[in-house]
Structure formats: structure tokens, C-alpha cells
Scaffold this active site. Structure first.
Site, PDB file in Angstrom:
ATOM      1  CB  SER A 580      16.145  53.952  75.117  1.00 48.33           C
ATOM      2  OG  SER A 580      16.312  52.618  74.926  1.00 48.33           O
ATOM      3  CG  HIS A 701      13.859  52.298  70.632  1.00 43.83           C
ATOM      4  ND1 HIS A 701      12.928  52.382  71.515  1.00 43.83           N
ATOM      5  CD2 HIS A 701      14.745  52.579  71.080  1.00 43.83           C
ATOM      6  CE1 HIS A 701      13.788  52.370  72.677  1.00 43.83           C
ATOM      7  NE2 HIS A 701      15.018  52.524  72.383  1.00 43.83           N
TER       8      HIS A 701
END
Length: 728
Positions: A580, A701
Site C-alpha cells: 500500500s 486491499h
């Protein structure tokens, strides 16, 4: 050891370069692989399929190299499963004599939500009966449904919970009856990242929901949140909007209701900006619950603030206003503004205030007896005890080691107990109970499974001087038998350097199966606490964001150089790893210092910082990185944007991009574009330092099934071991 012949990797897939150069605020910006932004385009599909095939070739060759030795997929999977075998248990959420908690055994794919009720007939079980309320696998045997959040009503009769599918994090809200397990409300869609604040009685709650798609522009449909009042059993189409009209379209809202149901508190932050506005409303005043009249607590200030009304009726405020490391103030809720605040717990000069809780006599005795505070001093947790009226220090809570404390949980009905979770680098998380009467701490709940044995591991914190003279800290983990009596390495070893450096997120000591598996095999694992994180408070965060983002990368490089200079490793045995925002970190590392690393694991990354805000949740991050539509801020972003710093003829390190097709936060296009650019530019040997893309569908995610997490970790560890010489 079984070995096989490893085939050579095929050439990189063809990726045509667009002659696309734009003039952006006076900057000439090339974007040769913009076509890879469209995942549904035939050319992108063909390119992605070719990357899949090439990664499969690499996996076949790796399997041949490692054989059935310790780095085989089978052996690693078994060991990770053993290290994760203890499972997980969470702190309790009490509602009267009933409490709710999460637990996962070592075999379960997802954690489940349970409720525990008193049952005097079960003396052998401690007089309590446990029942599973929510099991994501029961909802979806394929394991692609994740539990995003849950919140019991104030009496514990109902439970609101949110689930999403395929990694999208697009939460759908439901309500179930705790006694019968039957659904009584929902589904309510568009509830991503929504808190739930129950009113007494369980007939209604406040929550956050996006406006309907047909009410907003197409490119803004994932924003425009509002706070709504929902009555259980009614259509969400009839919900009453109570807050958010006319405010920033990217706002995230927090919402809570005091235990007695009188006070409603709403907070708002524009995207991930480090500023929070807070309002309070008296629900017993004119307007009631459907048209509450809000009064400002802290609005328009450059500070983060959280507020709640305690059982004693006072308004408490946890803020970094005039205190970058945090303080607690108190006032009357009828006079909530900043001029009325009185500091109760002052800022500490070297520790960040994480959380506070108050104990009292319980029941009708609402007078606080003790203030319990958790702090993070250079990432290591402390818990201290204070006078609840003056804030004077009265003592400290003994902790099992140098680790991390999360959450200070009390009963809504008061009392002298405080629960919290504890973990460190070699200790699985457990729940501990502090008794304010005796001021002693005991183990309240251990994970349900078997804790794996590991060889002696030493974790030590080192200090490193960054490029501008700032002291940066890092945890270094290694086998004790690989160190001398002073804790120095006996010989250079394959090493993983992990970092994040953003959004005020702190990398605190925590148990990690991947870390222990790596260290157990003879590697060194390093966690760098970089600027941009929250380890040293808001000033530390801001010194690594916006115009100062390069500080984060300089800190990371300084730690890497320290590891080499200190004999821990060498550049050809050093890997960096991040996901990320941490994927941006290692993307910057590999493009700024390709000489410093042998391998890079870049997971779900941000990499094109010129166009990042056009995709996923990018608009909400402009306060962290900068706005590419602003001429000055575009200059900041171009200064480090990994995709724009690729230089032809550079020998780039071996790089593994891991991306998830269900990711709605960070679009996989970032990895596609940088992978194509690196494959075209690198002068490194295609077999020795390959650039690879690992794609995964059905996940996003965030949270995922245990087996998927293990499989991903196995392949990442194998890649790093293969490229740093650990397998030789």
C-alpha cells in the site's frame, strides 16, 4: 533433496510505448504505459495474461531450485500454519452480564463473532455458554466474504454487522437478534467504513451511508457520505439524514451516543487529513433524535480530536491541539468549546498518548476512581495510572514485555476492570485484565490454539541517523545464536527491511508468523519506524508527508545503509518489502537506490503519483501526498513518483509486484505501469533479477481468508529467499 531442471525465463511480455508527453503546469510528463490503466482493454488483458505465464515460469524454476528443502512451498506452508496455530482472540465488548468477542482457531479461515452468556449449569466452563453469531465461512463457504465490523446494541439484544465480498470492502449492513440468531434488518448497502451508534432500547441507531449513485456525479459515487438515523426493521430509503449536508464530499464521519442516550457526538475528517472536526448534540433537547441541534466542540482547527461523554456526565477530549503527542482535556458537555477545556492529562515529551479509560464503582456509582492511560514510547507500549480528577501519576501497569497494547476496554455499566490486548515480536496476542481495586493484571483470554515453539530470537532497537540528521529507530530481529554477546551479527545474512512511513500509522512490536519463519531460517528481519508514521506523534507524521515525503525515503535508505555498515547484511543479500503506502516506499527505494537492494516485494502499491488521485480512493489522500492538480504540489510528487523515475539502462533489483484484482483502495494499474516500465528499462539479467507480477482475484486491499494469506506469504518469502541467497 529432490531437484528438477529449471527452465530459463521467457522474455518480458511485449508492451508498446505510447508517445504520450503532457505539459502539466510547466512540467513535461511522459506516460508511455497509460493504456495499462484500463483493466478491461484487450491489450491490457493480453499483457496481464503474459505476466501470469511468466510468473508461472518463475515459480516452476523456483520449485526446481528449492526442491523439497526448507524453502519448499509445502514446508513453508506447514511452518506458517504452525506459527499461526494459536489463532486469535479479541477483547470483550460487555453488555450487562453478556459479552461479545472475536476468535479464530488455527484452522479457521476467518475470525468469528461469539457471544458469551451466564449459565450456572455450566460450572465446568466457568458458568458461561458461548455461541457463534457470525461466521463469514457459514455465509460464504468460498471464503471470499469478510466481516468488516460489528457493534452490539447498548443492551446486547441486537447486533449490527457489516460484510463485504471479493475484497471490495463495499460493506453491507445487517442486524440480527442475538438470542435467536435471526436477521431482523438489512441489507443496507453503501455502508463502507460506517460506524454504528445505537440508541438505548435498540429500536434505532445512527450510522454513515453514501448518497444514492443517481444523486451524485459518476466519478464521485464513492464519496458524499452522510450521517443517518435508521429505525430497525424499516426501509433504509426512509432513513432521516441528520448530518453532513454541504460539507466536504470526501468526509469520513464518526458517530457515537453516550451510554444514557442523551448525547450524540459526530466527527468529520476530509479524507485522511490529520484534522478532525467534532460536534455534540443533546438528543433530549428540541429536535430530538431526528433533528438534533449540533454545537461545536472543535471545528476548523489544525488538529485531530476525539470526544466522548463519560459515565460521570463530563465531556472528555483526546486531542493533539497544542500537543502533537496528545493530551486529554475535560469540560461540561453544555460548554464543549475549546475555551472551556481543562487539561486533565498533559502531553508527554517523548511518548504518544494512545488511549485512556476510567474505572468507577459500577452501577449507580459513576464517580471515576482511576484514569488508565496507554502510551507508545518509541513504539513500545506503557500503561500508567492517574488520579481521575487531577491527572497526577499514581503508578504503572506491569506488562509481559517490551511490546504493544491495543484498546483499553471497560464495561459500559462501569466497574473496576479494564481489558486490553498485548503482543510483542515473539508473543502471540492475548487479552489481559487489569483490576483497579488490587491494581494487578492477569491473563484473561489466550488464543484458542497451540503456540508454536520457536528458537531463541533477539529483538533489539537500533538508532540510525538520516540524511538531515534526524534520529530514526528500527527493530532488528535475528536468531540469538547468530549474534555475539553484545548482540552484533556474527556474519552478514539475508535480510528483509520492512517499512510503511505514512498516514500516522505506527509499526509497533507485534507477533508475525512471516517474520519468525524468516528469522528461524537464519535471516534477519528489520522493521523501520520512519517519518510519516505515528511512532513519535503528529510532528513526526507531518515531517514525512506532502512536501516532506522524501524524508521517508531518506530514512529508509539510512536504515538500509546502517544494516550494511553494521555487518548485518550486504546489498546483494538485502531485500525491501512494503504494501500500500509501503508499496510506494519500496517503489521509491528501488528507483532511487537500485544499488542498495537485491530484491523488492511491492504489494498493492501506489506508484504513479501524477494520476493517483484519479483512481480508487486517491482523492482522499491528497492531504497526505499533495494534489497533482496544484502546480507546486505536482512538483513534490514528480520528485519521487516511482513510475516517473525509471531510467533506461539501469540494473534494477529483482522485483515482485503482488496485486489484488478486487482492490478498490489502490488500483492495480499502478503495479502494471511500473512493471512495464522496469521491464523495458532494466539492464539486469532477466533470470537473475526478474521483474514479476503476481495477480490474485477474489481478494482486495484488506482482510482475506487465512489460506490465501498463507499462500501469498509463502510465495513472497520464497521470492526473497531465492533472490537474497537464503536458499543456497
Amino acid at each position: 533433496m529432490r531437484t528438477m531442471t529449471a527452465p530459463a525465463l521467457r522474455p518480458y511480455p511485449s508492451a508498446h510505448r505510447l508517445d504520450l508527453v503532457e505539459d502539466l503546469h510547466g512540467h513535461r510528463v511522459a506516460d508511455p504505459y497509460r493504456w495499462l490503466e484500463d483493466a478491461d482493454d484487450d491489450a491490457t488483458r493480453t499483457w496481464s495474461q503474459a505476466q501470469d505465464e511468466r510468473y508461472a515460469d518463475y515459480r516452476q524454476g523456483l520449485t526446481a531450485r528449492v526442491g523439497d528443502g526448507p524453502w519448499s512451498a509445502e514446508r513453508l506452508t506447514t511452518r506458517l500454519r504452525e506459527l499461526l496455530g494459536a489463532g486469535v482472540v479479541g477483547a470483550p465488548a460487555w453488555r450487562g452480564d453478556r459479552y461479545f468477542f472475536v476468535r479464530r482457531t488455527g484452522e479457521q479461515e476467518h475470525a468469528v463473532v461469539l457471544v458469551s452468556d451466564p449459565d450456572p449449569d455450566l460450572e465446568a466452563e466457568g458458568g458461561r455458554r458461548e455461541r457463534v453469531l457470525i461466521d463469514p465461512v457459514a455465509l460464504d463457504p468460498a471464503g471470499t466474504t469478510t466481516l468488516d465490523s460489528w457493534q452490539p446494541s447498548k443492551e446486547g439484544r441486537l447486533l449490527a454487522y457489516q460484510v463485504s465480498h471479493g475484497g471490495t470492502e463495499e460493506s453491507v449492513l445487517h442486524v440480527l437478534d442475538v438470542t435467536t440468531g435471526e436477521l431482523v434488518d438489512g441489507p443496507v448497502d453503501r455502508a463502507r467504513y460506517s460506524p454504528v451508534a445505537w440508541l438505548p432500547g435498540g429500536e434505532a441507531f445512527f450510522y454513515v451511508r453514501r448518497l444514492a449513485p443517481d444523486l451524485v456525479p459518476a466519478d464521485e459515487q464513492q464519496y458524499h457520505r452522510r450521517v443517518w438515523l435508521h429505525r430497525v426493521g424499516t426501509s433504509p430509503d426512509t432513513d432521516v439524514q441528520v448530518f453532513g449536508e454541504g460539507l466536504d464530499l470526501t468526509n469520513y464521519y464518526g458517530v457515537s451516543v453516550s451510554r444514557d442516550g442523551r448525547w450524540l457526538i459526530v466527527s468529520a475528517s476530509a479524507g485522511t487529513a490529520p484534522r478532525t472536526d467534532v460536534w455534540i448534540a443533546d438528543l433530549t433537547a428540541a429536535g430530538g433524535v431526528e433533528a438534533p441541534w449540533f454545537v461545536e466542540v472543535a471545528v476548523g482547527l489544525d488538529a485531530q480530536t476525539g470526544a466522548w461523554v463519560g459515565r460521570d456526565g463530563r465531556l472528555y477530549v483526546h486531542t493533539d491541539l497544542d500537543a502533537p503527542r496528545g493530551r486529554v482535556a475535560v469540560t461540561d458537555p453544555t460548554s464543549p468549546g475549546v475555551p472551556h477545556w481543562r487539561t486533565l492529562l498533559a502531553e508527554d515529551g517523548t511518548a504518544v498518548l494512545e488511549d485512556v479509560a476510567f474505572t468507577d464503582g459500577g452501577g449507580d456509582d459513576r464517580t471515576p476512581t482511576l484514569l488508565v492511560a496507554s502510551w507508545r514510547r518509541h513504539t513500545v507500549s506503557e500503561v500508567t495510572l492517574h488520579d481521575p480528577t487531577t491527572g497526577a501519576l499514581q503508578g504503572a501497569v506491569d506488562l509481559p514485555g517490551l511490546g504493544s497494547v491495543s484498546g483499553l476496554v471497560t464495561r459500559p455499566d462501569g466497574g473496576g476492570d479494564v481489558w486490553f490486548s498485548y503482543t510483542d515480536h515473539t508473543t502471540v496476542p492475548s487479552v489481559r485484565r487489569f483490576d483497579a481495586t488490587t491494581r494487578t493484571t492477569s491473563l484473561w483470554a489466550a488464543p484458542p490454539g497451540t503456540v508454536a515453539d520457536v528458537p531463541p530470537v533477539r529483538a533489539q532497537q537500533v538508532e540510525v541517523t538520516s540524511a538531515d540528521g534526524t534520529v530514526v529507530r528500527a527493530f532488528v530481529l535475528a536468531r540469538t545464536d547468530a549474534l555475539d554477546a553484545d548482540g552484533r551479527p556474527l556474519a552478514p545474512a539475508p535480510t528483509i527491511l520492512y517499512g510503511y512511513g505514512g498516514f500516522q500509522i505506527s509499526l509497533d512490536p507485534a507477533y508475525s508468523a512471516a517474520t519468525l519463519a524468516w528469522v528461524e531460517a537464519g535471516g534477519v528481519y528489520v522493521v523501520a519506524n520512519l517519518r510519516g508514521g505515528g511512532e513519535e506523534g503528529e510532528d513526526w507524521h507531518r515531517s514525512g508527508m506532502r512536501a516532506h515525503k522524501q524524508n521517508v525515503f531518506d530514512d529508509f535508505h539510512a536504515v538500509a545503509e546502517h544494516l550494511v555498515a553494521g555487518g548485518w547484511t550486504t546489498p546483494d543479500r538485502l531485500a525491501c518489502w512494503g504494501g500500500s503506502n509501503g508499496g510506494l516506499l519500496v517503489g521509491a527505494a528501488l528507483t532511487q537506490r537500485p544499488d542498495l537492494f537485491a530484491a523488492v516485494v511491492c504489494s498493492a502499491p501506489l506508484l504513479d503519483m501524477v494520476r493517483y488521485q484519479r483512481f480508487g480512493l486517491g482523492v482522499t489522500w491528497t492531504e497526505e501526498y499533495g494534489d497533482a492538480d496544484d502546480p507546486v504540489e505536482l512538483g513534490w510528487l514528480l520528485g519521487y513518483s516511482p513510475y516517473h523515475r525509471v531510467v533506461d539502462g539501469t540494473a534494477y533489483p529483482a522485483t515482485l509486484f503482488t496485486v489484488f484484482e478486487g482492490d478498490t483502495r489502490v488500483d492495480p494499474l499502478h503495479a502494471r505501469k511500473l512493471a512495464a516500465a522496469l521491464q523495458a528499462a532494466t539492464s539486469a539479467d532477466v533470470d537473475r533479477s526478474p521483474v514479476l507480477v503476481r495477480r490474485e482475484t477474489g481478494v482486495g486491499h484488506g482482510a482475506r481468508a487465512l489460506s490465501r494469506s498463507v499462500a501469498l506469504t509463502v510465495e513472497q518469502l520464497q521470492f526473497v529467499a531465492d533472490r537474497t541467497g537464503a536458499t543456497r
